[in-house]
Scaffold this motif. Structure first.
Motif, short mmCIF file in Angstrom:
data_model
loop_
_atom_site.label_atom_id
_atom_site.label_comp_id
_atom_site.label_asym_id
_atom_site.label_seq_id
_atom_site.Cartn_x
_atom_site.Cartn_y
_atom_site.Cartn_z
N ALA A 148 0.62 -1.16 0.03
CA ALA A 148 0.26 0.20 0.07
C ALA A 148 0.65 1.30 -0.36
CB ALA A 148 -0.97 0.02 1.27
N ILE A 149 1.46 1.13 0.68
CA ILE A 149 2.32 2.45 0.83
C ILE A 149 3.78 2.13 -0.79
CG2 ILE A 149 3.14 2.64 3.36
CD1 ILE A 149 6.09 1.52 2.63
N ARG A 150 3.33 2.29 -2.02
CA ARG A 150 4.22 1.96 -2.71
C ARG A 150 2.73 2.50 -3.97
NH1 ARG A 150 6.61 -3.58 -4.73
NH2 ARG A 150 6.50 -2.80 -6.55
N ILE A 151 1.80 2.72 -3.65
CA ILE A 151 0.63 2.90 -4.15
C ILE A 151 0.93 4.36 -4.77
CG2 ILE A 151 -1.67 3.63 -4.30
CD1 ILE A 151 -1.45 0.88 -4.69
N ASP A 152 1.24 4.77 -6.06
CA ASP A 152 1.03 5.89 -6.54
C ASP A 152 -0.09 7.11 -7.15
OD1 ASP A 152 1.48 8.84 -8.23
OD2 ASP A 152 3.12 7.48 -9.86
N PRO A 153 -0.30 7.99 -6.67
CA PRO A 153 -1.97 8.46 -6.24
C PRO A 153 -1.99 8.50 -7.58
CG PRO A 153 -0.98 9.63 -3.74
CD PRO A 153 0.09 8.83 -4.58
N ALA A 154 -1.45 9.15 -8.59
CA ALA A 154 -1.25 9.83 -9.95
C ALA A 154 -2.34 8.26 -10.58
CB ALA A 154 -0.50 10.57 -10.38
N LYS A 155 -1.93 7.29 -11.15
CA LYS A 155 -1.72 5.99 -11.43
C LYS A 155 -3.15 5.70 -11.22
CE LYS A 155 2.99 5.48 -13.11
NZ LYS A 155 4.47 4.26 -12.31
N ALA A 156 -3.06 5.65 -9.60
CA ALA A 156 -3.87 4.87 -9.08
C ALA A 156 -5.66 5.89 -9.16
CB ALA A 156 -3.84 4.62 -7.84
N ALA A 157 -5.56 7.18 -8.88
CA ALA A 157 -6.72 7.77 -9.39
C ALA A 157 -7.96 6.93 -10.57
CB ALA A 157 -5.93 9.31 -9.87
N GLY A 158 -9.26 7.68 -9.50
CA GLY A 158 -10.85 6.97 -10.30
C GLY A 158 -10.13 5.32 -10.99
N LYS A 159 -9.52 5.29 -9.99
CA LYS A 159 -10.01 3.70 -9.98
C LYS A 159 -10.73 2.85 -8.61
CE LYS A 159 -5.71 2.12 -13.57
NZ LYS A 159 -5.39 3.60 -13.50
N ALA A 160 -11.55 2.09 -8.76
CA ALA A 160 -12.24 1.01 -7.60
C ALA A 160 -12.38 -0.02 -7.86
CB ALA A 160 -12.65 1.89 -6.83
N PHE A 161 -11.84 -0.49 -6.97
CA PHE A 161 -12.29 -2.48 -7.42
C PHE A 161 -11.82 -3.05 -6.10
CE2 PHE A 161 -8.41 -1.76 -10.15
CZ PHE A 161 -7.37 -2.12 -9.27
N ILE A 162 -12.31 -4.30 -5.65
CA ILE A 162 -12.31 -4.87 -4.90
C ILE A 162 -11.18 -6.37 -5.25
CG2 ILE A 162 -12.61 -7.27 -2.91
CD1 ILE A 162 -15.07 -4.56 -2.76
N ILE A 163 -10.50 -7.11 -4.47
CA ILE A 163 -10.34 -8.16 -5.01
C ILE A 163 -9.82 -9.29 -4.20
CG2 ILE A 163 -8.26 -9.36 -6.28
CD1 ILE A 163 -6.87 -6.91 -7.46
N ASN A 164 -10.43 -10.30 -4.18
CA ASN A 164 -10.21 -11.54 -3.08
C ASN A 164 -8.92 -12.01 -3.95
OD1 ASN A 164 -12.52 -11.58 -1.80
ND2 ASN A 164 -13.91 -12.23 -3.10
N TRP A 165 -8.10 -12.44 -2.33
CA TRP A 165 -6.77 -12.92 -2.80
C TRP A 165 -6.89 -14.32 -2.00
CZ3 TRP A 165 -2.30 -10.66 -5.03
CH2 TRP A 165 -3.70 -9.93 -5.61
N ASN A 166 -7.06 -15.72 -2.28
CA ASN A 166 -6.37 -16.75 -1.81
C ASN A 166 -5.26 -17.24 -2.02
OD1 ASN A 166 -7.18 -19.28 -0.46
ND2 ASN A 166 -7.47 -20.28 -2.30
N PHE A 167 -4.13 -17.77 -0.80
CA PHE A 167 -3.47 -18.09 -0.27
C PHE A 167 -3.14 -19.54 0.05
CE2 PHE A 167 -2.08 -13.22 0.28
CZ PHE A 167 -1.35 -13.75 -1.00
N THR A 168 -2.92 -20.71 -1.34
CA THR A 168 -3.50 -21.95 -0.09
C THR A 168 -2.23 -22.32 0.44
OG1 THR A 168 -2.24 -22.32 -2.28
CG2 THR A 168 -4.63 -21.80 -3.14
#
Ligand SMILES: [Zn+2]
Length: 650
Positions: free
Chosen positions: A540-560
Motif C-alpha cells: 500500500a505504501i507504494r501506491i502512486d496516487p496519480a496512477k491510481a486516480a479514479g480506479k476502484a475495485f476489490i480483489i479477493n486473494w486466496n493463498f493456498t
C-alpha cells in the motif's frame, strides 16, 4: 535495518580526509584529561573466559566474499588515541575488539565479535538454546560452528529473540532449519508484539532506515584513524543474508517462568524500551541475569540516528529498576546481547543503578527544562550527565549521546514542532537556503567568513552555515569541501561512534558524491517471514496516487499454502485490506501461493509468467490485477541524497 554492502570504496576517499585541526587536538586532549583512564577493569572483563578468538578474525560466504573482517581494525593497537579520534571512543573501540567464544559460566557461553551483537548459548539437557542469532545467516552459522568446534555438537532446540532489532534475529536461518521449527523440533521464542515491531521498524520504513543506518554505522566508510573505528555496540554490522522465522511462542505475561530443555528461564517483558518488543531473562540455576540490550555499558539511544519511533526512557529506567528488585539479590553474573559481562553481586547492583539513573536523569531533566518553555536545541546544550555518573565508563555516550537523546525526549512528548508558528510552515530546505544565501550576500561572501570561523575552530557553526550554501548551490564543490572539512573535525572530536560515523560519512559524500548501489527490494527470505497483513501494508505504501486516480475495485486473494483469504480494496488512491474475508463484490479472485506472490513482489517473477505456468490463477477481470500492479512505484533509489537537496525536492 542495515546490512553492509560489499561495494568497494576507493582508497582515495580516505586519502581526502584531513588531519586534526588545533582546536580538535585541544578538545580531544581535554577529554583525555578528565576521564578515568587508569580504571582498566573493563579490559579484564572483556577478555575473561576466552576459549578461542574468531578464526582468522574473518567470516566469508560460501562463494568467498568477505562478510566480516576484524583485520580491518588492526590499526587500533595502542592505548593512546590518534589526534583524529576522541580518546574515550578509542577506548571502547579497543574493548570491542575482544572476540571469540567465551565461557561465561558452566553451561553458558557467548560468541562475541562475529557481528555487532552477541550470540549467547545455554547448554540444555539434550541440545542448545541460542539467544539472538546475529544479523545474517552466514555469520550466525560461523559463530555456531565456532562454538561446536570447542563444545559438544548438540542440536539447536530453541532460539530466543530478546527483541525486534535485526541484529538479534536476522541470522536465524543460519542456525536452525525452518522445517525443524515447523515440525516442533525447535521452538522460537520472542516477546509479545515482536512481529508487529519488526514490521513497523524494519519493513515499512526499511529503505530510508537502511540509508540512514549507513551514517550511523559507517559500513561504507573506510576503516582507519581518519575513518570508521567502531559502532559503539560493536565494531560494525556484519554483511550477508538477513532473514526471519516467525516465533512459535510469545512471552505475554509481565513475568513468565519456563523450563526449556531442562533449563529454568524467567522472562521479564520490557516493552517500549530499547525496542518496542523486548525482554530480559533470569537464569536462576546459573545466577545469570540477561538484560538483552537495555543495560549495555554505554548510553544507548532514545532515537537512533537511523530513525525510529521515540523510545520511552522513563519506562526503560523502570524496567531496569524492576530487574534490580526481582533478580538483583540472586544475580552473580550480568550479561547483555552486546559487549562483555559484569561479575559480582555488588558490582552488578552498582552498574544497574547507574543505568537506571542514566535514562531517568536525561528524561527528567529534559522535561524540567521543557516545563520552563525551553526548546530542544537549547535543552541539549545544558543537560549533561550528573556527578557520579559522568566519570563512569559504563554510561558514556558511545552509541547514543545526551544531546540527541534530549531531543528525542522532546519529540516523544511534544513532537517535531517547537511551538513557534514561524516554523510551522517554513520553506523547505532548498528554497530557504537560496533565500538565506542571497540575503547574506552570496556564496562567496558566506564562505570567506566561514573560512575564518573554521580557522578559529568553530566547526559546528561552519557546518551549519555551509549546509545552507550547499543546499543553495549543490554543485559548488568549494562549498561542499568546506562543509565536509567542518563535519570531519566534528567527527574527530565525537565521543559517540554513531556521531563520528555520521559526520565522517557525510564529509565523504560531500567530497565524492553518493556511492551508487542498485535498487533492491526485500529478500525472499524476509518476505517469507512476513504475515500477509504486513505484506499488503508494504504494498500500500507504494501506491502512486496519480496512477491510481479514479480506479476502484476489490480483489479477493486466496493463498493456498497458508490456507489464507484476504480482500484488498483500491479506492481514493488508497489500498486497504481485510484479512480472513472474501467479498461478493470482488472484481477478480486470485488463487495462488504466498511463495508465488512473494516472487512477484520481489520482482523475481512476472505476473504474466505466474499466470502462464498456472502458479497464479484468476477468476474475473484480469485487468484489475494488472492495474493494481501498474499503480505501484518501482523500487526506490536506496542511495537517495541527504547532504544535498536531491532531484525533485525543490
Ligand atoms: Zn542490538
Amino acid at each position: 535495518m542495515a546490512t553492509g554492502s560489499a561495494v568497494p570504496v576507493p582508497a582515495s576517499h580516505l586519502d581526502a580526509a584531513r588531519e586534526a585541526e588545533p582546536a580538535t587536538r585541544a578538545a580531544n586532549q581535554a577529554m583525555a584529561a578528565k576521564l578515568p583512564f587508569s580504571d582498566t577493569r573493563d579490559f579484564e572483563a572483556a577478555k575473561r573466559g576466552l576459549i578461542a578468538p574468531v578464526p582468522d578474525g574473518v567470516v566469508t560466504s560460501a562463494s568467498g566474499t568477505v562478510l566480516w573482517n576484524l583485520g580491518e581494525y588492526a590499526f587500533i593497537d595502542g592505548e593512546l588515541a590518534p589526534a583524529t579520534v576522541n580518546p574515550s571512543l578509542w577506548r571502547i573501540a579497543r574493548l570491542n575488539l575482544a572476540n571469540g567464544l567465551f565461557k561465561v559460566t558452566d553451561g553458558l557461553y557467548q560468541l562475541r565479535g562475529f557481528d555487532i551483537s552477541n550470540m549467547t548459548v545455554i547448554e540444555g539437557k539434550t541440545g542448545v538454546i541460542l539467544i539472538d542469532p546475529l544479523t545474517t545467516a552466514e555469520v550466525a552459522r560461523a559463530a555456531l560452528d565456532h562454538y561446536y568446534a570447542h563444545r559438544p555438537k548438540k542440536p539447536v532446540v530453541a532460539v530466543i529473540y530478546t527483541h525486534s532489532h535485526v541484529d538479534h534475529y536476522g541470522g536465524v536461518r543460519g542456525v536452525v532449519d525452518e522445517a525443524d521449527v515447523r515440525a516442533g523440533k525447535a521452538v522460537v521464542i520472542a516477546p509479545d508484539g515482536f512481529m508487529q515491531a519488526v514490521s513497523g521498524e524494519n519493513v515499512l520504513a526499511g529503505l530510508p532506515m537502511v540509508r540512514r543506518a549507513q551514517f550511523q554505522f559507517g559500513p561504507l566508510l573506510p576503516r582507519g584513524a581518519r575513518g570508521q573505528v567502531d559502532a559503539g555496540l560493536g565494531k560494525s554490522v556484519a554483511r550477508g543474508t538477513p532473514g526471519l522465522i516467525e516465533p512459535t511462542q510469545l512471552i505475554v505475561e509481565p513475568v513468565e517462568e519456563h523450563t526449556i530443555d531442562g533449563v529454568k528461564i524467567v522472562f521479564q517483558l520490557a516493552p517500549e524500551t530499547e525496542a518496542p518488543a523486548e525482554m530480559h531473562m533470569f537464569y536462576p540455576e546459573l545466577g545469570v541475569l540477561n538484560m538483552a540490550e537495555n543495560a549495555c555499558p554505554l548510553l544507548h539511544n532514545f532515537i537512533p540516528l537511523r530513525g525510529a519511533v521515540a523510545r520511552d526512557p522513563r519506562i526503560w529506567s523502570k524496567y531496569i529498576a524492576d530487574a534490580i528488585a526481582f533478580y538483583g539479590p540472586k544475580t552473580d553474573i550480568l550479561i547483555g546481547q552486546h559487549h562483555w559481562p559484569v561479575w559480582g553481586r555488588e558490582a552488578i547492583a552498582d552498574y544497574l543503578e547507574a543505568q537506571r539513573d542514566l535514562y531517568k536523569h536525561i528524561h527528567d531533566q529534559t522535561l524540567r527544562y521543557m516545563n520552563r518553555g525551553w526548546r530542544p536545541a537549547e535543552i541539549a546544550e545544558v543537560v549533561d550527565l550528573p556527578p557520579g555518573l559522568a566519570e563512569r565508563w559504563s554510561v558514556r555516550g558511545y552509541y547514543g549521546s545526551v544531546s540527541h537523546n534530549v531531543k528525542a525526549v522532546y519529540q516523544r512528548y511534544l513532537s517535531w514542532y517547537d511551538g513557534n508558528p514561524a516554523n510551522l510552515h517554513a520553506l523547505p530546505p532548498a528554497p530557504a537556503a537560496r533565500k538565506f544565501v542571497e540575503y547574506m550576500g552570496g556564496a562567496a561572501a558566506v564562505m570567506a567568513r566561514a573560512k575564518a570561523d573554521f580557522a578559529k575552530g568553530e566547526f559546528r557553526w561552519v557546518a551549519q552555515v555551509m549546509k545552507e550554501v550547499v543546499f543553495a548551490e549543490p554543485d559548488n564543490q568549494a562549498a561542499r569541501e568546506l562543509c565536509a572539512d567542518a563535519l570531519e573535525q566534528m567527527g574527530y572530536q565525537a565521543e559517540s561512534a554513531t556521531w563520528r560515523n555520521a559526520f565522517l560519512y557525510g564529509a565523504m559524500e560531500l567530497r565524492h558524491g553518493v556511492l551508487k548501489l542498485p535498487a533492491r527490494g526485500p529478500s525472499m527470505e524476509t518476505l517469507a517471514g512476513l504475515s500477509s497483513d504486513v505484506l499488503f501494508d508494504a504494498m500500500a505504501i507504494r501506491i502512486d496516487p496519480a496512477k491510481a486516480a479514479g480506479k476502484a475495485f476489490i480483489i479477493n486473494w486466496n493463498f493456498t499454502d497458508r490456507d489464507e483469504y484476504l480482500t484488498t480494496t483500491l479506492k481514493h488512491s488508497t489500498l486497504t485490506h481485510r484479512v480472513g474475508e472474501r467479498s461478493d463484490k470482488a472484481a477478480v479472485s486470485v488463487t495462488t501461493t504466498r511463495a508465488t506472490f512473494d516472487g512477484v513482489i520481489a520482482r523475481k517473477l512476472q505476473p504474466a509468467e505466474a499466470l502462464a505456468s498456472g502458479a497464479l490463477r484468476i477468476e474475473g477481470d484480469a485487468q484489475c490485477l494488472a492495474q493494481l500492479f501498474a499503480t505501484l512505484d518501482p523500487p526506490s533509489d536506496p542511495m537517495f541524497e541527504i547532504l544535498t537537496p536531491g532531484a525533485g525536492r525543490g
